[in-house]
Each structure stands twice: as C-alpha cells, then as structure tokens.
Design a protein around this motif. Structure first.
Motif, PDB file in Angstrom:
ATOM      1  N   PHE A   1      -8.869   1.150 -17.200  1.00 25.53           N
ATOM      2  CA  PHE A   1      -8.261   2.254 -17.936  1.00 25.53           C
ATOM      3  C   PHE A   1      -9.333   3.132 -18.590  1.00 25.53           C
ATOM      4  CE2 PHE A   1      -4.427  -0.479 -17.916  1.00 25.53           C
ATOM      5  CZ  PHE A   1      -3.510   0.454 -17.470  1.00 25.53           C
ATOM      6  N   HIS A   2     -10.475   2.542 -18.908  1.00 24.07           N
ATOM      7  CA  HIS A   2     -11.537   3.299 -19.565  1.00 24.07           C
ATOM      8  C   HIS A   2     -12.410   4.064 -18.574  1.00 24.07           C
ATOM      9  CE1 HIS A   2     -10.387   0.618 -22.848  1.00 24.07           C
ATOM     10  NE2 HIS A   2     -10.979   1.470 -23.672  1.00 24.07           N
ATOM     11  N   GLY A   3     -12.447   3.623 -17.334  1.00 27.19           N
ATOM     12  CA  GLY A   3     -13.308   4.279 -16.351  1.00 27.19           C
ATOM     13  C   GLY A   3     -12.565   4.924 -15.206  1.00 27.19           C
ATOM     14  N   GLY A   4     -11.253   4.796 -15.169  1.00 28.94           N
ATOM     15  CA  GLY A   4     -10.467   5.297 -14.054  1.00 28.94           C
ATOM     16  C   GLY A   4     -10.351   4.254 -12.959  1.00 28.94           C
ATOM     17  N   PHE A   5      -9.348   4.418 -12.093  1.00 26.99           N
ATOM     18  CA  PHE A   5      -9.091   3.448 -11.035  1.00 26.99           C
ATOM     19  C   PHE A   5      -9.249   4.082  -9.659  1.00 26.99           C
ATOM     20  CE2 PHE A   5      -6.475   1.842 -14.572  1.00 26.99           C
ATOM     21  CZ  PHE A   5      -6.879   0.503 -14.605  1.00 26.99           C
ATOM     22  N   LYS A   6      -9.699   3.271  -8.707  1.00 31.99           N
ATOM     23  CA  LYS A   6      -9.637   3.654  -7.312  1.00 31.99           C
ATOM     24  C   LYS A   6      -8.305   3.170  -6.756  1.00 31.99           C
ATOM     25  CE  LYS A   6     -14.582   3.763  -6.228  1.00 31.99           C
ATOM     26  NZ  LYS A   6     -15.667   3.191  -5.381  1.00 31.99           N
ATOM     27  N   VAL A   7      -7.590   4.080  -6.082  1.00 36.05           N
ATOM     28  CA  VAL A   7      -6.258   3.762  -5.562  1.00 36.05           C
ATOM     29  C   VAL A   7      -6.238   4.012  -4.065  1.00 36.05           C
ATOM     30  CG1 VAL A   7      -3.808   4.361  -5.611  1.00 36.05           C
ATOM     31  CG2 VAL A   7      -5.111   4.281  -7.742  1.00 36.05           C
ATOM     32  N   ASN A   8      -5.766   3.024  -3.340  1.00 39.11           N
ATOM     33  CA  ASN A   8      -5.545   3.170  -1.906  1.00 39.11           C
ATOM     34  C   ASN A   8      -4.040   3.285  -1.680  1.00 39.11           C
ATOM     35  OD1 ASN A   8      -5.806   3.102   0.914  1.00 39.11           O
ATOM     36  ND2 ASN A   8      -5.530   0.886   0.944  1.00 39.11           N
ATOM     37  N   LEU A   9      -3.603   4.406  -1.117  1.00 41.32           N
ATOM     38  CA  LEU A   9      -2.194   4.588  -0.776  1.00 41.32           C
ATOM     39  C   LEU A   9      -2.018   4.233   0.696  1.00 41.32           C
ATOM     40  CD1 LEU A   9       0.714   5.576  -1.242  1.00 41.32           C
ATOM     41  CD2 LEU A   9      -0.085   7.889  -0.702  1.00 41.32           C
ATOM     42  N   ARG A  10      -1.191   3.250   0.954  1.00 40.24           N
ATOM     43  CA  ARG A  10      -0.915   2.839   2.332  1.00 40.24           C
ATOM     44  C   ARG A  10       0.520   3.215   2.674  1.00 40.24           C
ATOM     45  NH1 ARG A  10      -2.975  -2.857   3.393  1.00 40.24           N
ATOM     46  NH2 ARG A  10      -4.898  -1.618   3.258  1.00 40.24           N
ATOM     47  N   ILE A  11       0.658   4.106   3.618  1.00 40.38           N
ATOM     48  CA  ILE A  11       1.970   4.551   4.080  1.00 40.38           C
ATOM     49  C   ILE A  11       2.344   3.726   5.308  1.00 40.38           C
ATOM     50  CG2 ILE A  11       3.306   6.452   5.028  1.00 40.38           C
ATOM     51  CD1 ILE A  11       2.666   6.919   2.142  1.00 40.38           C
ATOM     52  N   ARG A  12       3.483   3.070   5.250  1.00 37.57           N
ATOM     53  CA  ARG A  12       3.946   2.256   6.367  1.00 37.57           C
ATOM     54  C   ARG A  12       5.220   2.873   6.936  1.00 37.57           C
ATOM     55  NH1 ARG A  12       4.106  -4.049   5.465  1.00 37.57           N
ATOM     56  NH2 ARG A  12       1.864  -3.611   5.493  1.00 37.57           N
ATOM     57  N   LYS A  13       5.099   3.356   8.180  1.00 36.88           N
ATOM     58  CA  LYS A  13       6.254   3.903   8.894  1.00 36.88           C
ATOM     59  C   LYS A  13       6.417   3.100  10.177  1.00 36.88           C
ATOM     60  CE  LYS A  13       7.334   8.191   8.683  1.00 36.88           C
ATOM     61  NZ  LYS A  13       7.403   9.661   8.903  1.00 36.88           N
ATOM     62  N   GLY A  14       7.514   2.327  10.252  1.00 39.16           N
ATOM     63  CA  GLY A  14       7.686   1.447  11.393  1.00 39.16           C
ATOM     64  C   GLY A  14       6.635   0.359  11.356  1.00 39.16           C
ATOM     65  N   THR A  15       5.865   0.248  12.421  1.00 38.46           N
ATOM     66  CA  THR A  15       4.811  -0.775  12.498  1.00 38.46           C
ATOM     67  C   THR A  15       3.431  -0.207  12.236  1.00 38.46           C
ATOM     68  OG1 THR A  15       4.637  -0.407  14.895  1.00 38.46           O
ATOM     69  CG2 THR A  15       6.166  -2.133  14.144  1.00 38.46           C
ATOM     70  N   ASN A  16       3.344   1.074  11.869  1.00 44.28           N
ATOM     71  CA  ASN A  16       2.050   1.727  11.679  1.00 44.28           C
ATOM     72  C   ASN A  16       1.728   1.895  10.199  1.00 44.28           C
ATOM     73  OD1 ASN A  16       1.649   2.136  14.508  1.00 44.28           O
ATOM     74  ND2 ASN A  16       3.087   3.848  14.418  1.00 44.28           N
ATOM     75  N   ASP A  17       0.448   1.675   9.843  1.00 43.29           N
ATOM     76  CA  ASP A  17      -0.040   1.888   8.483  1.00 43.29           C
ATOM     77  C   ASP A  17      -1.038   3.043   8.479  1.00 43.29           C
ATOM     78  OD1 ASP A  17       1.467  -0.189   7.641  1.00 43.29           O
ATOM     79  OD2 ASP A  17      -0.186  -1.546   7.178  1.00 43.29           O
ATOM     80  N   PHE A  18      -0.954   3.895   7.445  1.00 44.62           N
ATOM     81  CA  PHE A  18      -1.888   5.008   7.285  1.00 44.62           C
ATOM     82  C   PHE A  18      -2.435   4.948   5.862  1.00 44.62           C
ATOM     83  CE2 PHE A  18       1.499   6.126  10.220  1.00 44.62           C
ATOM     84  CZ  PHE A  18       0.803   6.563  11.344  1.00 44.62           C
ATOM     85  N   ASP A  19      -3.752   4.945   5.711  1.00 40.52           N
ATOM     86  CA  ASP A  19      -4.385   4.781   4.405  1.00 40.52           C
ATOM     87  C   ASP A  19      -4.963   6.094   3.894  1.00 40.52           C
ATOM     88  OD1 ASP A  19      -3.721   2.175   4.628  1.00 40.52           O
ATOM     89  OD2 ASP A  19      -5.742   1.365   4.425  1.00 40.52           O
ATOM     90  N   TYR A  20      -4.804   6.325   2.574  1.00 42.36           N
ATOM     91  CA  TYR A  20      -5.355   7.502   1.901  1.00 42.36           C
ATOM     92  C   TYR A  20      -5.984   7.011   0.596  1.00 42.36           C
ATOM     93  CZ  TYR A  20      -2.008   9.604   5.130  1.00 42.36           C
ATOM     94  OH  TYR A  20      -1.302   9.940   6.257  1.00 42.36           O
ATOM     95  N   HIS A  21      -7.102   7.613   0.214  1.00 44.93           N
ATOM     96  CA  HIS A  21      -7.868   7.098  -0.921  1.00 44.93           C
ATOM     97  C   HIS A  21      -7.942   8.139  -2.047  1.00 44.93           C
ATOM     98  CE1 HIS A  21      -9.064   3.688   1.552  1.00 44.93           C
ATOM     99  NE2 HIS A  21      -9.279   4.555   2.528  1.00 44.93           N
ATOM    100  N   TYR A  22      -7.801   7.665  -3.273  1.00 43.03           N
ATOM    101  CA  TYR A  22      -7.778   8.544  -4.439  1.00 43.03           C
ATOM    102  C   TYR A  22      -8.544   7.893  -5.592  1.00 43.03           C
ATOM    103  CZ  TYR A  22      -3.855  10.515  -1.820  1.00 43.03           C
ATOM    104  OH  TYR A  22      -3.071  11.056  -0.842  1.00 43.03           O
ATOM    105  N   GLN A  23      -8.944   8.714  -6.526  1.00 44.29           N
ATOM    106  CA  GLN A  23      -9.526   8.254  -7.790  1.00 44.29           C
ATOM    107  C   GLN A  23      -8.650   8.794  -8.907  1.00 44.29           C
ATOM    108  OE1 GLN A  23     -12.428   6.331  -8.394  1.00 44.29           O
ATOM    109  NE2 GLN A  23     -11.816   6.315 -10.540  1.00 44.29           N
TER     110      GLN A  23
END
Length: 940
Positions: A14-36
């Motif tokens: 919380f003091h330094g910020g978080f790295k977040v990986n968003l994983r979108i799952r549609k059917g059997t496929n996963d798609f990853d997106y990265h954020y700070q």
C-alpha cells in the motif's frame, strides 16, 4: 465456461503501489495485461480504525468472537462511530479505485465482456513485497477484507460479482438430485437462535435436498460424518474466529470443544474427494477458515469477513437460499442476499459487506437446478406408492386413466363446435406502433418527409411537446397540440393537416413574439414549416418565410419543398417542469440559431434542416437508450451529449454508426500515450477545448497570483471531476510545487455520504489560501453550499472550471464574489458576428459559452452536409461520408469565435489562432431597480 476476469496482485504494498496482472479468460483462452496501481498508504490504517470501531460493537450486539462473553448493551454512539469509520474507509477506497490504473483495468474488463454476466476473482495470497515498505502479510489481510463490491465495475451489472481466489484445481460437477447437505450447529450458542437456521435448512427438503443435521457434535462424530458419507454442501452455524494472519481459524463445535479447522484437514480432504462442492460458514470472522478449506481444495466457499450478528447471519442464510434455490448462480444469489442486508445497516453497520465468496478459478458457479424439484416430487411419489397395498395401487391407476381421458377431451373441443363456430374468421392481427415495439419511443420513423410521428413520446419531440417551461406560456402548448394533430393527419387528410400546421405555426410565432428567448419554440416553428405538404408549400412559401423572419432580417426559404435533412440534439433535460433547465436552453439556442440561418438561406441544396430534440436527463442508462433509438432512425448526425460520462456511454453506440458532436463534454480523452479511462471513438467529436486548456489557465493564475497552499473539492466517482483534480495535481508535481497541496482529509469529496460543507471548510481553514472547486453536474448544489460556508475572514481564493459557470452561482451574490473560473468564452469581449446575430435572435438576452460551442457543433454538421456528395444516397452512406469530411486534415468550419473549427483526434484543435480559453471572475456589475446587486462573470 462462463467469462472470467482474474485480478492478480503479484507484488508491492500500500505504501509503494502494487503490480497487478489482469488475466482475461474467455472460453479456454487466457489473455494477460499488466498494470501498476498507485499507493494508498492510508487504507490499512483506515481499515484498522473501522475494525476497531466495529469490534467494539461485539458486546453491544452479541456478535463477539467465541473468546468474548456476550452482553445485551445498546450504545448509539458506538454505532455512529462505526458508521463514520466505515464512511472514511469507503471514501478512501473508492478514490483509490478511481485512479487511472484501476480505471484502465475496469475498462479492459468492460470492453472485453459486453454482457453483464461475468465473474471477477481477486488473488492476493502470493504478494511479494518488493518495495520493502510495509508488511506483505498485513497488506494481504487488508486487501482481503476491503469491500470490493463498491468498485464501480459492479454497479450497473446485476449478474456480475466477485470472489477471492482459491488454488486452481479441476472444476467441480453440477449439483444433482438429491443435494446432500451436512448442517453442523456448534456450541456456545448463548444468544444465537440456531433453531431458525435449522428450519430454513429443513425447508430445502421440499426442493430436492437431503439435510443431515449435527447439533453440538464431538470432534469424532463430525470427522466420521465427513469421512464416511458423501456430501455436496457443508454448512456451519455457530461461533468461529480466524487466527492472526488469516492462515487458519477455529470453531466452537460444542459447549466444550474449540476445534481448529486444521484438525479436520484429512476429513475435509476426504469429503472433497467424494464430491464436496460448497462450504458455507455462516459464522464470525471466517477468512482464516477459508485458508484451511483452500488447502484441502474445496471448490467454492462462503464465509463472513468479520464478526457477524446472529440476526444478520440468519437473514443472509434466508435471503441466499431464497435466491439460490430459484436457479440463480452462486454469485448472483450471494450478491442479492448482500444487497438485501443493506436494510439492516441502521442497526448493524456494514452488514452487506460481510459475506464473501472464495472460488477455485476453474470451477463453474454452482446453480440449484429446477429439475431438483421434479426429482424430489418423483422420489416422494415413488416412496408413497411403495407403501400402499396392490388394491389401492389399482384404484389409483384407474383414477389416473379417467383423469387423463377428461384432459384430452377438454384439450380438443373442436368436435363439439357448431358449423357456425367453424365458419368464424380468425382474429385480425394487430400492428404495433413504434412506441409499442421499442423500449424508448421516438417521434420519428422511416416515413415520408410529409409525415411525422404518430405518437407522442417522453424522450423526444419535433414539436408535439415542450420539455421546458418559459413563463408558463399556454400559447406554445396550443402550438404543440396543433402540431401533434397535424402530424397524425398528414398521411390521410392533407387538407386538414395543412390547416392544423398553419394553426401550429401561428401559435409558435405568437409565442416567440411573447418570449423571443425561447429556443424550443424557434426549433419547432422551423420544424412545422419543414413538414408543410409539398402540394401546398409553393403557394405559401412567402408567407411562411415571414413567419420565420426576425426583426429586419429577411427569410428566404427554399422555393420548393424537398425532403428535409434530419439531425438530433440531445439535451440534459431532467423532466422536472418545476424549474427551467438552464443548460438545456443554452444548448438549444445554439442549435436553433444555426437551423434558422440555414433554412432562411434556402436550406442545404434546397432542403430544410429539421431538428428533433431528445432528453437523457444526464443519466447514463437513458443516454444509451436514446443513442440506440437515434442510430436506428433517419438522423444524419447528432449534437450531444452534455456530460463526459453520458458522451462516453452513448458514444459506444454512435461509433461506426453516426457522427456525434458534443458541445459540452470536456474531459481529456484517451490517447495512445496518456492511457486514460475516457475513451471515445472516431465518430465522436467535441467543439469545446478539453479540460487541459482550462487547467493550464487556472494553474498559471494560481501560480502567478496566489502561489500558496491550495485544497481541492471534487467528486470521486465522476470522470470529469476526478480527472480534473488529478491533472491539476500532476501540474503541481511537474513544477515541484506539490508541497502547496493541502490534504483535506477526505472532507471535501462531494459524492461522499458524509460530505458536509462546514466540515470541508473546517478541514482547510488556516491551512489553504486557495480552494479549487470541481463538482460534477449531479453535485453542483453541494458546490454552491460550499461557497456559502466560506467567510471573508477565511481569506481563501476560490477557483473553478466550467461547471460553476451558471446563473445559480451568480444568485449567491457576495458569497460567489471573486470566484475565478476558466471557461471557453465570456460575454463582454469584443463582439463577434455571432454575438451580434444572437442579440437579435434572443431579444438581447445574454448568451454564454455553451450556446457558442453548440452553435459551432451545428455549424460543423451543416458544413459537412454542404460538402457531402452523398445526400441522395442512403443514410448509412451519408453518415460515413460526414465522418470522413469532418475528420479530414483540411476541414474547417466558421463558428462563433471567428476562428476556423478544426479537429485533431476528435477534439477541437487549439493553436495560436484559436480564440479559445479565458479566465473570468464573478464581479458586481450593477444594481437592479430594488437596489439589489447584480453579478456576472467578467474577463480578467
């Protein structure tokens, strides 16, 4: 497999910020997106304050953990303190979720899943603290306890909800008959009315369940039940608590044994291997219990985040079962139950925050199938048949056959009809009007130009109704009535329709003589003439032109009647006829002036401009429905909408379909480099400058004239206000002047339930010398109250953007004195041709920047229509051509500011030749006949 978004917080604090990986799952496929995502150092402390306040209610309301004795105490101050602590936490959490990175995550999810039925799972357990600031374990605990249901991602999606993540395992099978439930009722039940819980579960037997109840079992009895039998659902009611760190927890299974869930690990693992699908712990402080259930791979779990009052636990069970057993998914049922708990929050603060789902990401949410009822009835019937004698079975079979024969006779009565009955014709099919076939009726359809809508509707009008009230003018209402009658007659009685149109035109003209400052009547007068039947138009064109003429200006209508060109204007009218909606009238004046100028200059290639007025009430859902209606009809372009949020929502419908030009929206839109959440498509244009122009002007004014501590009052849930604040803070940071920003301790957030203008002033009094006020349109009244709360002795210079540019602000008189605003244009500058013409149009009534930018938006559409070579083709061809014309680098239209209107990436292009952007101040300009001061916005 249903759609799934997995939000994985992988490292940070919380003091330094978080790295977040968003994983979108549609059917059997996963798609990853990265954020700070940004820092939020105050959240753990605020949650601790809330938790402390909340736990103090344990004795007062008998929901203490199992180690605390219960008591019957009522203490209103404790409840009030808890509500206040919850409000502080909620406000801070919502502000964090409103930051750019979180909004990018939200938009990615929304743009991926167009429907409202998807799941969001948060994973926090594997966070690595790479910043070395804070404590990873406590940060994980705080993240799990935060009220994630408050994220605006879930606000308007009834079938979407969230869960916390369990480890990945193979998905579980669905519930099948009979659903086997092991219900365990623990000890230390003083003050707990567990009999009511037992009755609720017993009721499930009629819905396809087999319920086995264990009351105050020993450890051995409970272990044997889990080990030896097959269960679909494990339910526990009683006292429980979590250990520090949320790694485990314990249950009071009887009056003497407090059992750690780890002690049942092997038994639980065996139950899972036999088919345990869901565990519900309707007991206090269950996050630690979930951690143990995760290690044995229970697919889905429901627990309570904190201590839970007995009444809240029981009501949750009741509401959940009522919803779940109707066939709703586990997510929908839990969400509905939580929302219903809100009714208890007057007595039990934050009751709706308590239940939380944990889920294996590969598991499909459970559903209680309606087939379970059928199976339950069949098996009950089978048991009944097996218990009776053969003679009774024979009699029952005979009765069943007779009943079946009677049913067949009654279902086939045709043999008993008479010949007369057989000769009767079938009923005539009816044809639905547009108002019957659409959620939102329109005043238009695909009809010949001499026809008009046949039904009056609530959200749009060509002249059949007035949305605004001006001096309670009955004349204009008579005109609307006559116009509506004429419209209904055009298709079958041209002569009578012409008479009614003449009547409407006369009424509208008379109304404008009485109230020349009425843009709605001006638009409807033009529309009435554009509807005039072809066979009667040429003989009356001169007299019709005189009806439109203003002062000494002549009106030269097209010599012959051709199909009019139709455009729509969407206003923020709120349907409240008790007051005049100023912004709507300001917008309509800009449209009406251009429509009149075009029609009185023989139209566009001999075709008049026809304008339909729509109203969205500044509501996002209505804006979408209005946009959907407009796209399906004959309109060639749209002027609107009026806020940045409604422009975005409607823009999703307009994009690739029809050009829309907003004359009021100013939030800085998304671009490839800025990565902002305010996304507009290539068919959406805007004639005001975006907010960075105003922010630059305000910042420079503050820096050059004040250069002392500044506070900001804003709305955290609205893009315009939130982004305005962030951009101003960015300028402070870039100039290394952020030391001047005064933290208002969250007291100055307009859309907070706890907002109070006096509290805001007290929070900054003696600390700030300037206050930037940036409300959204829905909280404008609160900004006025904030101005009223300031005293001259506070010596605080107030600043604002265009939302404070209003006659309501000027009505504050001395309280608004010296308010400095940044807007696009102010009166009393060197008069342009537009302003001179506007004075003639509106009876010398003053106009403002919204009228000017709407005038510009309409002129852009007119210039594009004049340029297009597709006007004889389909509406789709014309719409595409208009977008290409307006987007072209060499496009330019003459507007209100004597500069060419050009666009870059959909926004108005601002350069050294643009006469755009001005700083003004509220000043006293005169006194009225009663000696009262009159104020206005004057350029500095």
């Amino acid at each position: 497999m249903s759609s799934l978004a997995i939000v994985i917080v992988s490292s940070g604090s919380f003091h330094g910020g978080f790295k977040v990986n968003l994983r979108i799952r549609k059917g059997t496929n996963d798609f990853d997106y990265h954020y700070q995502v940004p820092v939020a150092p105050e959240l753990p402390k605020l949650y601790e304050e809330f938790a402390t306040s909340y736990h103090q209610l344990g004795g007062a309301f008998n929901f203490s953990p199992i180690t605390m004795p219960s008591a019957q105490i009522t203490n209103c101050s404790l409840v009030e303190d808890c509500h206040a602590a919850a409000d502080r936490l909620e406000d801070s959490f919502i502000i964090w979720l409103s930051q750019f990175s979180w909004q990018e995550i939200r938009l990615k999810i929304e743009n991926t899943f167009k429907s409202d039925e998807f799941r969001v799972i948060f994973q926090f357990d594997n966070i690595q603290n790479s910043t070395q600031i804070g404590n990873a374990s406590s940060d994980v605990a705080c993240l799990k306890r935060l009220p994630w249901h408050l994220w605006d991602l879930f606000e308007n999606r009834e079938n979407t909800y969230f869960a916390l993540s369990l480890q990945d395992t193979p998905g579980n099978p669905p519930l099948r008959y009979p659903v086997k439930i092991l219900a365990v009722f623990g000890g230390s039940d003083e003050g707990l009315e567990l009999k009511k819980d037992k009755k609720l579960l017993d009721n499930l037997k009629a819905k396809g369940a087999e319920v086995t109840q264990l009351t105050k079992p020993t450890r051995e009895e409970l272990s044997n039940k889990l080990w030896n039998q097959k269960w679909d659902v494990l339910f526990f009611a009683g006292h429980s608590s979590s250990y520090p760190g949320l790694k485990s927890g314990e249950l009071a299974i009887n009056d003497t044994e407090h059992l750690s869930l780890r002690d049942l690990k092997k038994s639980l693992k065996k139950a899972v291997s036999k088919g345990l699908k869901l565990a519900i712990f309707n007991s206090c402080d269950g996050l630690g219990l979930a951690a143990v259930l995760d290690t044995v791979k229970v697919p889905q779990i429901i627990v309570m985040r904190e201590l839970v009052p007995d009444e809240v636990a029981r009501k949750f069970l009741q509401y959940f079962l009522e919803s779940f057993t109707t066939g709703k998914s586990l997510y929908s049922a839990v969400r509905e139950a939580c929302e219903r708990l809100e009714a208890l929050e007057g007595r039990y603060p934050c009751a709706s925050w308590l239940p939380v789902i944990y889920q294996n990401r590969n598991a499909e949410p459970l559903r209680w199938s309606n087939k379970l009822y059928i199976f339950s009835w069949l098996f009950s019937f089978k048991r009944f048949i097996g218990s009776i004698s053969y003679r009774k079975k024979f009699l029952l079979t005979l009765i069943a056959l007779i009943t079946l024969a009677l049913i067949l006779i009654l279902q086939n009565p045709i043999k008993f009809q008479t010949d007369k009955d057989k000769a009767s014709p079938p009923p005539i099919a009816t044809i639905k009007t547009p108002s019957q076939t659409s959620n939102i009726s329109s005043t238009t359809s695909n009809i010949p130009s001499t026809q008009a809508p046949t039904t009056q509707v609530s959200l749009s009008s060509y002249g059949q109704k007035f949305f605004t009230v001006i001096n309670n003018n009955a004349t204009r209402e008579n005109g609307a009535k006559a116009f509506g009658e004429a419209v209904n007659l055009l298709s079958n009685n041209v002569r009578e329709a012409t008479t009614k149109l003449d009547e409407a035109i006369n009424y509208f003209s008379k109304s404008l003589l009485e109230n020349p400052n009425d843009p709605e009547a001006r638009i409807y007068l033009n529309n009435a003439i554009s509807y005039y039947p072809k066979e009667n138009y040429s003989n009356n064109v001169e007299s019709l032109g005189k009806k439109l003429a203003i002062a000494k200006n002549q009106c030269n209508l097209p010599e012959s009647k051709n199909d009019p060109l139709k455009i729509a204007v969407v206003t923020p009218i709120s349907f409240d006829k008790t007051s005049t909606p100023d912004m709507a009238l300001e917008i309509l004046r800009g449209v009406a002036q251009v429509q009149h100028e075009v029609n009185c200059a023989k139209g566009i290639r001999g075709r008049m401009l026809q304008v339909a007025i729509f109203a969205d009430g500044n509501k996002e859902d209505l804006a979408v429905k209005v946009a959907q209606e407009i796209v399906t009809l004959d309109f060639l372009a749209v002027i609107g909408h009026s806020t940045s949020t409604t422009t975005v929502k409607a823009g999703n419908v307009y994009d690739k379909n029809i050009v829309a030009i907003s004359p009021v929206s100013t939030a800085v839109r998304d671009s490839e480099n800025k990565r902002r959440p305010y996304v507009l498509g290539e068919y959406i244009f805007r004639t005001p400058a975006n907010d960075m122009v105003a922010i630059d002007a305000l910042f420079n004014y503050w820096k050059n004239n004040i250069n002392k501590n500044i506070a900001i009052a804003f709305s955290s849930n609205y893009d315009y206000s939130r982004l305005y604040r962030q951009d101003f803070l960015d300028k402070l940071n870039n100039d290394k002047l952020n030391r001047f920003y005064v933290d208002d301790n969250r007291k100055c957030i307009f859309d907070s339930n706890a907002f109070n203008p006096e509290d805001c002033v007290n929070a900054i009094r003696g600390k700030a010398k300037a206050l930037l006020i940036i409300p959204d349109s829905t909280n404008f009244g609160k900004s006025l109250n904030l101005l009223k709360a300031l005293d001259d002795s506070d010596d605080i210079q107030t600043l604002s953007g265009d939302t404070m540019y209003s006659s309501e602000t000027l009505k504050l008189n001395d309280k608004a004195k010296n308010l400095v605003i940044a807007v696009h244009w102010l009166r009393s500058q060197q008069p342009t041709q537009f302003e001179q013409q506007a004075q003639a149009f509106w009876g010398n009534a003053p106009i403002n920047w919204r009228t000017a930018t709407t005038y510009d938006a309409t002129q852009v559409i007119v210039k594009a229509l004049k340029t297009s070579q597709q006007l004889q083709n389909s509406k789709e061809d014309i719409r595409r051509d208009l977008q290409k014309i307006i987007s072209a680098l060499n496009f330019s239209a003459k507007g209100a500011f004597n500069d060419g209107i050009r666009f870059k990436d959909g926004d108005r292009k601002i350069d050294e030749n643009s006469k755009f952007g001005v700083i003004g101040r509220v000043e006293k300009i005169s006194t009225d006949k009663d000696g009262q001061p009159r104020y206005d916005f004057k350029p500095i």
